[in-house]
Design a protein around this motif. Sequence first.
Motif, PDB file in Angstrom:
ATOM      1  N   ARG A  19      56.614  -1.037  27.699  1.00  0.00           N
ATOM      2  CA  ARG A  19      56.639   0.117  28.716  1.00  0.00           C
ATOM      3  C   ARG A  19      56.461   1.657  27.780  1.00  0.00           C
ATOM      4  O   ARG A  19      55.872   2.351  28.172  1.00  0.00           O
ATOM      5  N   ALA A  48      52.790   1.513  27.031  1.00  0.00           N
ATOM      6  CA  ALA A  48      52.114   1.917  28.164  1.00  0.00           C
ATOM      7  C   ALA A  48      52.231   3.287  28.438  1.00  0.00           C
ATOM      8  O   ALA A  48      51.427   3.804  29.368  1.00  0.00           O
ATOM      9  N   ALA A  67      51.452   7.901  31.177  1.00  0.00           N
ATOM     10  CA  ALA A  67      50.769   6.732  31.631  1.00  0.00           C
ATOM     11  C   ALA A  67      49.406   6.679  32.186  1.00  0.00           C
ATOM     12  O   ALA A  67      48.462   5.851  31.923  1.00  0.00           O
ATOM     13  N   THR A 115      45.785   2.544  28.220  1.00  0.00           N
ATOM     14  CA  THR A 115      46.276   1.321  28.193  1.00  0.00           C
ATOM     15  C   THR A 115      46.446   0.693  29.689  1.00  0.00           C
ATOM     16  O   THR A 115      46.770   1.678  30.536  1.00  0.00           O
ATOM     17  N   ASN A 116      46.762  -0.546  29.746  1.00  0.00           N
ATOM     18  CA  ASN A 116      46.941  -0.911  31.066  1.00  0.00           C
ATOM     19  C   ASN A 116      47.850  -2.140  31.083  1.00  0.00           C
ATOM     20  O   ASN A 116      47.817  -2.833  30.241  1.00  0.00           O
ATOM     21  N   LEU A 117      48.699  -2.245  32.346  1.00  0.00           N
ATOM     22  CA  LEU A 117      49.835  -3.260  31.906  1.00  0.00           C
ATOM     23  C   LEU A 117      49.690  -4.175  33.066  1.00  0.00           C
ATOM     24  O   LEU A 117      49.340  -3.778  34.177  1.00  0.00           O
ATOM     25  N   PHE A 120      52.073  -6.739  34.897  1.00  0.00           N
ATOM     26  CA  PHE A 120      53.709  -6.637  34.946  1.00  0.00           C
ATOM     27  C   PHE A 120      54.198  -8.086  35.005  1.00  0.00           C
ATOM     28  O   PHE A 120      53.488  -8.906  35.514  1.00  0.00           O
ATOM     29  N   ARG A 136      42.566  -6.225  37.646  1.00  0.00           N
ATOM     30  CA  ARG A 136      43.189  -4.782  37.914  1.00  0.00           C
ATOM     31  C   ARG A 136      43.369  -4.175  36.831  1.00  0.00           C
ATOM     32  O   ARG A 136      42.958  -3.040  36.453  1.00  0.00           O
ATOM     33  N   ALA A 137      43.918  -4.974  35.646  1.00  0.00           N
ATOM     34  CA  ALA A 137      44.221  -4.122  34.418  1.00  0.00           C
ATOM     35  C   ALA A 137      42.986  -3.976  33.624  1.00  0.00           C
ATOM     36  O   ALA A 137      43.023  -2.879  32.792  1.00  0.00           O
TER      37      ALA A 137
END
Lengths: 298, 265, 357
Positions: C50, C53, C75, C80-82, C84, C149-150
């Motif tokens: 986190r 990100a 963010a 960057t992309n996360l 989850f 999606r990321a």
Amino acid sequence: MNSDQGQPTEPARTAATSRNRLVDLLLGAAPLALAIALGVVPLGVLLLESVELGAYPDFGVVLAGYRAVGSSVYLPVLIRSLAVGIAVTVGCLLIAYPVTYWVANHCPPPLRVAALVTLTLPLWLNYVVLNYSWVWILARGGLLNTVLLETGVVAEPLELLFTELSLAIGFVYIYLPYVILTMYVSMERLDRRLIEAAHDLGAGRIRVFRDVILPETLAGAIAGTLIVYARIAGAFATPEILGGAGNQLIAQLISDAYLQILDYQLAAALSYVFLSVVLLGLAVGVTQRDVREELKQW
Amino acid sequence: MVSLPRAVPERPLLLGAVGLTMAFFYLPILTIVYLSVASSAQPSIPIEGVTLQWYEEVLTDRRFVRALANSVGIATVSAILGTTLGLLAARTIVRSSLPRLYRASLALVIALPLFIPTVVLSLGIGLTAGYAGLGFGYGPIILGHLLWVLPFSTFLLTARYARLDDRLEDAGRDLGAEGVELFRSVTYPLLRPAFIASLLFCFALSLNEFLITFFLAGSSVTTMPLEIFGKVRVGATSFLNAASVLVLLFSGVIAIGASTYEWPR
Amino acid sequence: MDEEIILEADTLTRSYEGAAAVDELSLRLRDGEFFSLLGPSGCGKTTTLRLLAGLERPDTGSIRLNGADVTNTAASDRATNLVFQDLVLFPHLTVAQNIAYGPARQGLSTADQRSRVDKLLEVVNLAGYNERDPADLSGGQRQRVALARALANEPSVVLLDEPLSSLDRGLREELQRELKRIQRDVGTTFLYVTHDQASAMRMSDRMAVMNRGRIVEAGPPEMLYSTPSTPFVAEFLGDGPVLELPAERQCGTPVVTLADMTIPVADDEETAHPRGDPAARTVMIRPEHVTLGEGTLSGTVVSTAYRGYFSEVTVRLPDGTELMTRGPAATWAHGDEIGVRVDRAHPVEPDVAADAD
């Protein structure tokens, strides 16, 4: 590659957090301001109104309003209001228990929402109209009397309106849906397998009620009571429409004092005494941890 | 001696209780509907003729229609403002980074109308309005209604907001949305059912509100519940019955519509 | 350092209510690598992610992405992309809308959004799933949508928070292969966080083991597995006990003694002590170097665990030490007295020539 920036991030992080907090504070400011201006401030004004501060230090005059409340004229009304509140609430609970139990455990699931909606719909209807509708049932020429006369049960029409009975019926009518709603939340959470386990271990129906259902739902019942009894004790429309002249409740006295007699100090003092008793009851109920858990659900 | 009671024998008694309760609730309403079509102005039971004239009279009675219009207007304002403020309050209570004590206090202050007797609050607001120079009339009435609907809208929205996975907003932020854009594209679509339900419930609550209005209206403004109350004081008539039925119908439709979105639990 | 460092975190610290979740953590990611961050539950992996990100700010420390300082970048503005842990797909949007969400925020035209969505669905093997409702998809399919999606914003680093932990084993291994393949094809740097050492070792180019908010050791999986520098890493990645045993040299070979058994130590040039021999050394006894049924020492079988195609057998030596080994299924039973031979012990010591990256 070296990271050479050192530690500028500590103040930066707190700066970002304070920015967030400011935004949150501003967003929450409007409802807070409204709630304080309309809830807290009026209570303060009411308190000030109920005493004659100018007469300090003569406490006799300062608290004249409260002394009047304690007189033989107003005190019985207050006591009657509280007694009616509790009595009606208990009556509502007695009805709500079997009804919510049925909906939670025996009603076919697809019908459950419809059943609840039907049982709590009156909450959203105009309660002046709802009180009024009982006039037509209880009046001398009303539905009940007509049926009783036609079937020969009585020879003379019964005097049902403007009595304790009509008052009680009216209150139950208006407030039963509230109690059903709060009790249902509690009933729904009751794990039916507890009942099955009790049966399996040999308990009869009454025992099951005493040992399983009652303890598990008691907190919900008390929470519901706290929410409802104050409303009943402080009701205005129902006693005005269905109560008699001898069955006045506290709200009617307050209204008269404010709108008719224009004795603001008396009205405020009456309100505060009433409020104190209600809050006392609430405080007592809330000290029960189970009840607090229940209320948190709301 | 102890036998395993089956669920079935329980049912007739319970079902009977439920049935009686439903009859108890709807009998008076049906009675009024029945009497509202009586041909006589002061009907007796059973009624002697059937007519819709009273409905016509109600809908053309200028005073009643004006009161109804007032109520609808006030209810609309209460619904919109109440829901908006409730949304702000819900967000603050559930999502904000403010200290817990603050958020709990906000919830408590908003919840005051739920356990402070209405008559006490009404008197308080009336006196305050007097001292603030607002007197009686629309202003105080709307403020009073806002106070009344705010806890309902706040807690309806709070319940829905709390059930929302807060990581959905994190995901939105991670993918590039902030502030208003984030609210519009992620938060609001997921809150919408509760939002609409809140609008409808606040409308119904305000439409039917009586006691606060009674204390704050004064002589210049009248609302539908006040009108009905005034007429009840005078006496039971077919006109009143027809008006009552219309009022019940109006609120009932709104409530049933709202329940398809979200029911307050 | 021949490859470019794409993400650099320097002494990050983040505390909650007085306790440090991330404690002066430093990390460097090379462009294009699959890097795993491995550690037990509660060690701070998710918090680290986190922080990287941008969903949380560190108390101290800095983060550089592509050479620029992004410690204070939000963010939404960070490259960057996360992915989850529970995927957190938007329930009110279709698969295509979920994937297009990032590009839409960046202002791509509808046509560009659509082509990017189509391309990504191809990459994750879900071509044609555009209009589907995420709730109707299987666990594995939703994983891929979350990954797509990321990737949609073409970030510099993709951060993955144990996304496969909720899947059953067969599906998990299949998706691990998929994940590795996609990472290779797309070429983006992946930072994968997990508590499962098998996944980490299977997929990573390099990995780091984390404990209590700090990185204990980092390096290629083979290095961490075969020559761990700390008992914690040795125990986390391996299946044998880590013991401190008396050491000496016999005929020039370093050995340790366990319950009267002499075991040679598998030193390599990095762990050998050219000067001086310590009196005791920390070593690990791996299951693959424990043989039952032969040997001078006698041990008692204390437990057997049937695993289908092999059994895990635990024997207790006369001095109380328990060793684990794997053998053909169900050969020995609880209580059997059996001969035990250990042919090698692995040293668990910081490398004499240290290189932590």
